[in-house]
Design a protein around this motif. Structure first.
Motif, short mmCIF file in Angstrom:
data_model
loop_
_atom_site.label_atom_id
_atom_site.label_comp_id
_atom_site.label_asym_id
_atom_site.label_seq_id
_atom_site.Cartn_x
_atom_site.Cartn_y
_atom_site.Cartn_z
N LEU A 105 7.98 8.49 7.88
CA LEU A 105 8.57 8.22 6.66
C LEU A 105 9.33 6.91 6.97
O LEU A 105 9.31 5.90 6.10
N ALA A 106 10.23 6.83 8.08
CA ALA A 106 11.36 5.96 8.30
C ALA A 106 10.40 4.59 8.71
O ALA A 106 10.82 3.53 8.39
N ALA A 107 9.42 4.91 9.38
CA ALA A 107 8.65 3.60 9.97
C ALA A 107 7.88 2.98 8.89
O ALA A 107 7.62 1.78 8.77
N PHE A 108 7.41 3.54 8.02
CA PHE A 108 6.55 3.13 6.75
C PHE A 108 7.61 2.53 6.01
O PHE A 108 7.29 1.45 5.20
N THR A 109 8.84 3.00 5.67
CA THR A 109 9.66 2.35 4.61
C THR A 109 10.16 0.94 5.19
O THR A 109 10.47 0.21 4.50
#
Length: 171
Positions: A105-109
């Protein structure tokens, strides 16, 4: 689609991006493709070309189920070019494969933040958000943005079917 090895005669700085791009879009070819990409990485003269090679290598390795190598390549891509949305997308894909949803989630965000017009980054982010009930409104927003960016892609049919269900869930 048949994978072809890369020609050593075509590895100048002007064509590295084109040679790598094929592997980024079609991450198959297994070990031969990975070796060709490693060879290209050693010949790349700019940091962003090296980062793009590492991003493509991560996708090829992930497609070949070499998750540990894919993670290393994605991390190297992010290290080389921390403002590359593609590199963060690759890192998120690896994290998702490793079932590390918060890291994904952090990387996609971050990928969407760095490259807001990258449809596949939007789709990946929306897919992770849709798994969390409290993030459903944000997932809907990301899916709708994806459809605006890549409404004719193969994934669009799946998204169009999922959106009404998610919207009912919010009501």
């Amino acid at each position: 689609r048949q994978w072809r090895p890369l020609s050593d005669a075509c590895t100048g700085p002007a064509v590295i991006c084109a040679l790598v791009g094929e592997h980024y879009v079609y991450p198959e070819g297994g070990r031969a493709a990975a070796n060709a990409l490693r060879n290209l990485a050693s010949k790349a003269t700019t940091v962003w070309d090296k980062a793009f090679v590492q991003t493509a290598l991560s996708r090829v390795l992930l497609n070949s189920r070499h998750v540990k190598g894919a993670r290393a390549a994605a991390q190297e891509a992010v290290k080389l070019d921390p403002v590359s949305g593609r590199a963060h997308l690759a890192l998120g894909q690896v994290a998702l494969q490793e079932r590390q949803e918060e890291q994904a989630l952090a990387a996609f965000t971050k990928a969407v933040e760095l490259d807001p017009t990258h449809g596949m980054a939007r789709l990946a982010l929306a897919d992770v958000l849709a798994r969390k009930a409290e993030e459903t409104p944000r997932a809907i927003q990301e899916y709708e943005t994806f459809l605006k960016l890549a409404g004719s892609s193969e994934e669009a049919k799946r998204v169009k079917k999922a959106l009404p269900i998610l919207k009912r869930r919010v009501k």
